[in-house]
Enzyme design. Structure first.
Site, PDB file in Angstrom:
ATOM      1  N   HIS A  48       0.835  -1.194   0.000  1.00 43.43           N
ATOM      2  CA  HIS A  48       0.000   0.000   0.000  1.00 43.43           C
ATOM      3  C   HIS A  48       0.875   1.253   0.000  1.00 43.43           C
ATOM      4  CE1 HIS A  48      -3.535  -2.347   1.923  1.00 43.43           C
ATOM      5  NE2 HIS A  48      -3.908  -1.978   0.720  1.00 43.43           N
TER       6      HIS A  48
ATOM      7  N   CYS B  69      -3.379   0.805   9.669  1.00 42.58           N
ATOM      8  CA  CYS B  69      -4.335  -0.214   9.210  1.00 42.58           C
ATOM      9  C   CYS B  69      -5.370  -0.571  10.268  1.00 42.58           C
ATOM     10  CB  CYS B  69      -3.602  -1.496   8.812  1.00 42.58           C
ATOM     11  SG  CYS B  69      -2.192  -1.273   7.722  1.00 42.58           S
TER      12      CYS B  69
END
Length: 262
Positions: free
Chosen positions: A168, A255
């Protein structure tokens, strides 16, 4: 006035389930230790709450091993929340599980309908703009659909490219304050942070890039002494959190929560 990209009244997290040991990972470096993961998650929640924020901890979702990584399911902004469309097929159902919680909190709730894909881990909101990195989980069509919504809300979106081999965009960067970004040299090479002050991770500590600024503290993965020393020297109040087991699942500090103001 506080910046909505760094200061928050609320956060949502999800308890790691027993199935988390079967979560997705780019490289198999062994199974996470569930008890240690849950203990670290408790410390993470305590750190968020210590700032005065209200933190909602949702029950584990055993049908979705990666469900504790709630950030990928939505983008929360002052104007509303946008439900994402994950690029990993096994994670698609996580969005539906999160939707009722956000629907009860936000008056304006939008959806990325597809066919494109986009995950929250590829989105960095700095307060003045929204940076989105295309990756294996986020494609151009997903970014284009997000842009339509953000245009309506008056936000500028800048489309970037996450380096190959990096899961990511925020795996390699984080926002320390409205003007300062912590980044790996690899990610910063392309000039994606022009206009910001950039602090580079010390060599060998690139895995510490995914931190979060939450109110007046910075939650940083534990075990990276050079990074901790650098940020302390720069005046940040750091809170090291054990990220050993989440890291085995390619997860980090950002996250584990959705952060917002209501």
């Amino acid at each position: 006035m506080t910046n909505p990209a760094t200061h928050f009244s609320h956060a949502i997290s999800r308890r790691p389930g027993a199935s988390a040991t079967k979560g997705l990972r780019a490289t198999d470096r062994g199974a996470p230790d569930l008890a240690r993961m849950r203990s670290a998650h408790d410390a993470y929640i305590a750190a968020l709450r210590s700032t005065g924020a209200k933190v909602t901890v949702l029950d584990a979702e055993e049908d979705f091993p990666d469900a504790m990584f709630v950030e990928d399911t939505a983008l929360c902004l002052p104007d509303g929340a946008i439900m994402m469309r994950p690029g990993a097929a096994s994670r698609m159902g996580e969005v539906a599980q999160m939707r009722p919680t956000l629907a009860a909190l936000f008056n304006d709730l939008r959806d990325i309908g597809g066919p494109g894909h986009i995950e929250g881990g590829d989105i960095l909101f700095t307060g003045r703009e929204v940076l989105v990195g295309k990756s294996a989980r986020t494609d151009a069509a997903g970014v284009a659909e997000l842009r339509i919504i953000l245009d309506e809300w008056g936000y500028s979106l800048r489309e970037l490219q996450t380096p190959e081999g990096v899961l990511h965009f925020k795996t390699d960067c984080s926002l320390l304050d409205p003007e300062t970004i912590l980044s790996t040299r690899l990610l910063d090479t392309g000039g994606c942070f022009d206009g910001y002050r950039v602090l580079h991770l010390p060599e060998g500590e690139e895995a510490a890039a995914n931190a979060i600024r939450f109110n007046d503290v910075v939650l940083l993965p534990d075990g990276f002494p050079k990074t901790a020393e650098m940020l302390t020297r720069e005046g940040y109040d750091i809170r090291p959190i054990d990220n050993t087991d989440c890291a085995l699942l390619d997860g980090g500090m950002s996250c584990l929560s959705l952060r917002f103001n209501i």
